[in-house]
Design an enzyme around this catalytic site. Structure first.
Site, PDB file in Angstrom:
ATOM      1  N   ILE A 160      81.180   3.645  -4.270  1.00 45.89           N
ATOM      2  CA  ILE A 160      81.041   4.883  -5.038  1.00 45.89           C
ATOM      3  C   ILE A 160      79.862   4.806  -6.014  1.00 45.89           C
ATOM      4  O   ILE A 160      79.842   5.474  -7.036  1.00 45.89           O
ATOM      5  CB  ILE A 160      82.367   5.245  -5.746  1.00 45.89           C
ATOM      6  CG1 ILE A 160      82.815   4.168  -6.740  1.00 45.89           C
ATOM      7  CG2 ILE A 160      83.476   5.440  -4.714  1.00 45.89           C
ATOM      8  CD1 ILE A 160      84.085   4.560  -7.533  1.00 45.89           C
TER       9      ILE A 160
ATOM     10  N   ASN B 101      78.352 -10.458  -8.812  1.00 46.43           N
ATOM     11  CA  ASN B 101      76.912 -10.219  -8.748  1.00 46.43           C
ATOM     12  C   ASN B 101      76.483  -9.703 -10.120  1.00 46.43           C
ATOM     13  O   ASN B 101      76.873  -8.596 -10.510  1.00 46.43           O
ATOM     14  CB  ASN B 101      76.615  -9.186  -7.645  1.00 46.43           C
ATOM     15  CG  ASN B 101      75.135  -8.847  -7.537  1.00 46.43           C
ATOM     16  OD1 ASN B 101      74.390  -8.919  -8.514  1.00 46.43           O
ATOM     17  ND2 ASN B 101      74.710  -8.468  -6.347  1.00 46.43           N
ATOM     18  N   PRO B 102      75.733 -10.482 -10.861  1.00 49.38           N
ATOM     19  CA  PRO B 102      75.426 -10.064 -12.239  1.00 49.38           C
ATOM     20  C   PRO B 102      74.601  -8.789 -12.332  1.00 49.38           C
ATOM     21  O   PRO B 102      74.651  -8.114 -13.358  1.00 49.38           O
ATOM     22  CB  PRO B 102      74.651 -11.260 -12.812  1.00 49.38           C
ATOM     23  CG  PRO B 102      74.288 -12.119 -11.660  1.00 49.38           C
ATOM     24  CD  PRO B 102      75.245 -11.820 -10.547  1.00 49.38           C
TER      25      PRO B 102
ATOM     26  N   THR C  93      74.857  -5.991 -10.124  1.00 49.65           N
ATOM     27  CA  THR C  93      75.733  -4.829  -9.916  1.00 49.65           C
ATOM     28  C   THR C  93      76.788  -4.754 -11.017  1.00 49.65           C
ATOM     29  O   THR C  93      77.160  -3.664 -11.451  1.00 49.65           O
ATOM     30  CB  THR C  93      76.394  -4.870  -8.530  1.00 49.65           C
ATOM     31  OG1 THR C  93      77.110  -6.103  -8.382  1.00 49.65           O
ATOM     32  CG2 THR C  93      75.368  -4.772  -7.422  1.00 49.65           C
TER      33      THR C  93
ATOM     34  N   LYS D 273      87.588 -10.741 -11.325  1.00 48.36           N
ATOM     35  CA  LYS D 273      88.361  -9.587 -11.758  1.00 48.36           C
ATOM     36  C   LYS D 273      87.428  -8.388 -11.871  1.00 48.36           C
ATOM     37  O   LYS D 273      86.210  -8.552 -11.944  1.00 48.36           O
ATOM     38  CB  LYS D 273      89.050  -9.866 -13.100  1.00 48.36           C
ATOM     39  CG  LYS D 273      90.118 -10.959 -12.988  1.00 48.36           C
ATOM     40  CD  LYS D 273      90.947 -11.145 -14.254  1.00 48.36           C
ATOM     41  CE  LYS D 273      90.240 -11.931 -15.315  1.00 48.36           C
ATOM     42  NZ  LYS D 273      91.162 -12.521 -16.319  1.00 48.36           N
TER      43      LYS D 273
ATOM     44  N   GLU E 229      85.793  -0.734 -15.178  1.00 45.44           N
ATOM     45  CA  GLU E 229      86.530   0.069 -16.156  1.00 45.44           C
ATOM     46  C   GLU E 229      86.617  -0.633 -17.504  1.00 45.44           C
ATOM     47  O   GLU E 229      86.714   0.015 -18.544  1.00 45.44           O
ATOM     48  CB  GLU E 229      87.920   0.416 -15.607  1.00 45.44           C
ATOM     49  CG  GLU E 229      87.809   1.320 -14.384  1.00 45.44           C
ATOM     50  CD  GLU E 229      89.111   1.921 -13.900  1.00 45.44           C
ATOM     51  OE1 GLU E 229      90.176   1.351 -14.199  1.00 45.44           O
ATOM     52  OE2 GLU E 229      89.056   2.957 -13.217  1.00 45.44           O
TER      53      GLU E 229
HETATM   54 MO1  MOS Z   1      89.581   5.115 -11.057  1.00 42.66          MO
HETATM   55  S1  MOS Z   1      90.030   6.348 -12.595  1.00 42.66           S
HETATM   56  O1  MOS Z   1      91.127   4.653 -10.446  1.00 42.66           O
HETATM   57  O2  MOS Z   1      88.549   5.827  -9.975  1.00 42.66           O
END
Ligand code: MOS
Length: 730
Positions: free
Chosen positions: A465, A617-618, A620, A687, A691
């Site tokens: 995305i 990957n630092p 991205t 991880k 977000e």
């Molecule tokens: Mo995220 S808000 O689960 O694309």
């Protein structure tokens, strides 16, 4: 493959490609404008017609009739579909708001018609000729402050005795914060092209979650999933807005069925804000009790947020459940059922909003205690999960984030006295906030194959995305099979490929790389069998398999021009959540300036320090974090969907009225990743980070504004009207 226990020290201990700064493999396509996005896929189906969608002009009530005659007679118009021609279409578990069908209007800009024509212009002109007659419902709820919650919510956390501990605490704060509705405002609008072949439909679309989309579309079209193909290889941003099936896809499929030709539908930008989902509004109430020396003894975080009847609301207390140590913790999220459009996930749902309140309240507590806010956080770092003291954190380096950040930022030079640092007409302030975001992983599958030319191909319905999935999946396969990244081709977003985690909840990168890892292990075992060797004795390097002195080029493993392929899915065992809280941590540092006459807020410097396990990957990962920091700056200073409390819609429904930060708003940004691994998370010990980057940013900015001016704005965004009358006199 199952991930049933933490990865051992030897797993991917010495990587050559994973974790390296590999440039985006899709970079050339993106920078030359040749990546095929949904609305521009002219080549996938011949004779495409164009559909123009129309949204309801009321928020709640009944659509009595639609006059279609003029539109149907207009030149170029091929078909007119109205919601009254269909029964209300069934919805899958992933959808709340009605997508199409029936006469009931449940939110503003719910799709009510589609005009299909030969060109976009004729479709749009035809849509303007439709005549709608509505019967609005006067009983509707559009104002969160006036809407009572449903009242049946259970606390998210209820540990110890908050009321007593708070009453006994020598130092307390009791504050209310509000956050407005926000829009994802991704660059690419929702768009789909649909074509039918008999009873089978293909959607070329823009969606984060291919499998969910396929299942949901099958439900809504009343068919079976095997009749639906979804293809979404390039996506111009999602942020949660494209997690679920939306009206563009449903209308394109219905339009194509009606006309017998492929139909493409894009939601016009002004329709996206009310037709699709938004981050819900919140009203948050925080109470924190502490000892005189700053030890927190009680935290309560209560939130009220909007949802459509039956829908989900913004779970703002989520981070408070796990962030700071306290023996007395009470968190509750209350849902107010309202008739605004559907509230749903937007980047770091829950945490992003919750930390706008919690991390500002922590600053207020530090001020009251006359303590440094970095030291207050360090003193109250949790060693066990405050919501469930039987659980520990898989890895938690929050204190290191704070200390590293403070050091890099020059925090020790900060003037703690608000409104006391000036540069000409500007007041200068420095703010800090902690970042917390859960780090889930979802089952993820992939096919990995050796091609006859010795190259490698990865196929999975995973999506990119804008995040870098193509690149990190290529890195994973390159690492596992000993080939250069350039020799790996990654094919994504097609529902014919193995089902992946999809992109959401910052689980995409870690889950999908684990899925490719599993498929690579399966392929290596297959190769070991073919060679009559033990898997553990093989080494993959330089485009060849090495075992006991013998070397076999990968291309020699394929026969008759066919690929040698393996498919597997990584399943994550329950140990992850049963024993541990797996989360990411961070610290944000902000230098802001506030104009002493106009109240205008500008950012000077932004620094994020992230604890997110192995960074795959630092390059991205950094892009994810600086993008998220930018979104956090928007939340702090600009972004707000204004609610019309009488008519029940978001008024500023385009990018002229809904402002997001532009380049000039964003100054120097620095991102530091701690060099840490988390073997509990995935075999790659990584991880998510996409977000984490937004979490806490807005509070750090609010805290910097307070440090600059002494003004505490508790209703976001921090616009100058909330500052200008209160500025310190010169
Ligand atoms: Mo995220 S808000 O689960 O694309």
């Amino acid at each position: 493959m199952r991930f049933d226990k933490p990865a051992g020290d030897s797993v991917l201990a010495d990587t050559k490609v994973i974790g390296k700064p590999v440039h985006r493999v899709d970079g050339p396509l993106k920078t030359t404008g040749t990546a095929p996005y949904a609305y521009e896929r002219h080549d996938v189906a011949a004779n495409q017609l164009v559909g123009w969608p129309v949204g309801a002009a009321i928020a709640k009530g009944k659509l009595k009739s639609v006059g279609t005659k003029k539109a149907e007679a207009a030149p170029g118009v091929v078909a007119v579909l109205t919601t009254l021609q269909f029964d209300r279409l069934p919805l899958s578990q992933w959808n709340t708001a009605n997508l199409f069908g029936g006469d009931q209007i449940e939110h503003y800009h719910q799709a009510v018609a589609l005009v299909v024509a030969e060109t976009l212009e004729t479709a749009r002109a035809g849509a303007a000729m439709l005549e709608f007659d509505y019967a609005p419902d006067t009983e509707a709820s559009f104002d969160l402050s006036k809407t009572a919650p449903t009242g049946d919510e259970q606390p998210l956390s209820d540990v110890g005795n908050f009321e007593k501990a708070y009453a006994d605490a020598p130092v307390t704060i009791d504050v209310n914060y509000t956050t407005p509705a926000e829009s994802h405002a991704m660059m690419e609008p929702h768009a789909s092209i649909a074509a039918w072949d008999g009873d089978e439909v293909t959607l070329w679309t823009s969606n984060q979650m291919i499998q969910w989309d396929k299942m949901a579309l099958a439900t809504t079209l009343k068919t079976t999933p095997d009749k639906v193909r979804i293809d979404s290889p390039y996506i111009g941003g999602g942020f949660g807005s494209k997690l679920f099936l939306r009206a563009d896809a449903v209308l394109a499929a219905l339009g194509a069925k009606r006309t017998g030709k492929p139909v493409k539908v894009q939601l016009p930008r002004p329709m996206i804000f009310n037709n699709t989902t938004h981050r819900g509004l919140t009203e948050q109430h925080l109470k924190i009790g502490a000892t005189q020396d700053g030890k927190i003894v009680a935290i309560s975080h209560e939130n009220k947020s909007n949802a459509l009847p039956g829908g989900s609301s913004e779970k703002a207390p989520a981070p408070t459940q796990h962030f700071y140590a306290t023996d007395n913790l009470y968190c509750i999220n209350r849902t107010a059922e309202m008739h605004l459009p559907e509230s749903n996930a937007m980047r770091a749902p829950g945490e992003a909003s919750g930390l706008m309140a919690l991390e500002a309240a922590m600053d207020e507590l530090a001020e009251k205690l006359d303590m440094d806010p970095v030291e207050l956080r360090i003193m109250n770092d949790a060693k066990v999960d405050p919501s469930n003291p039987n659980k520990t954190f898989s890895r938690r380096h929050f204190v290191e984030c704070l200390r590293t950040g403070a050091d890099r930022f020059g925090w020790s030079k900060r003037n703690r006295k608000p409104g006391d640092t000036r540069e000409g007409a500007w007041l200068i302030g420095h703010g800090v906030a902690g970042a917390y975001r859960g780090a889930p992983a979802q089952a993820s599958g992939a096919e990995v194959a050796i091609r006859p030319d010795g190259g490698v191909v990865v196929r999975t319905d995973m999506t990119d995305i804008g995040t870098g999935s193509y690149t990190i999946l290529a890195q994973t396969a390159a690492e596992m099979l000993g080939v250069p990244v350039e020799r790996v081709r990654v094919e994504l977003g097609d529902s014919r490929y193995p089902v992946s985690s999809g992109s959401g909840g910052q689980f995409g990168a870690v889950s999908s790389t684990a899925g490719v890892y599993a498929a690579c292990v399966a392929l290596r075992k297959k190769i070991a069998d073919e060679l009559g060797k033990k898997h553990d004795d093989l080494t993959f390097a330089d485009g060849a398999v090495h075992a006991g002195g013998s070397t076999t080029e990968l291309k020699k493993l394929t026969r008759g021009g066919r690929e040698l392929s393996a498919i597997d899915t990584m399943h994550f065992g329950d140990f992850r959540s049963e024993k541990y809280v797996v989360s990411t941590f961070g610290a944000h540092f902000i230098e802001a300036r506030v104009h002493s006459l106009t109240g205008e807020v500008r950012l000077n410097r932004m620094l994020a320090v992230c604890d997110a396990g192995r960074i795959l990957n630092p390059i991205t990962a950094r892009s994810q974090v600086i993008g998220a920091m930018t979104m956090g700056a928007g939340a702090a200073l600009l972004e707000e969907m204004a609610v019309d409390h009488d008519r029940g819609f978001f008024v500023n429904h385009d990018l002229a009225g809904y402002e997001v930060p532009v380049h000039l708003d964003i100054p120097h940004q620095e991102v530091v990743f701690l060099d840490v691994l988390d073997p509990v998370s995935t075999p790659l010990k990584a991880k998510g980070v996409g977000e984490l980057g937004i979490c806490g940013v807005a509070a750090a900015i609010a805290n910097a504004v307070n440090n600059a001016t002494g003004i505490r704005v508790r209703d976001y965004p921090i616009t100058l009207d909330k500052i200008v009358g209160k500025l310190p006199t010169i």
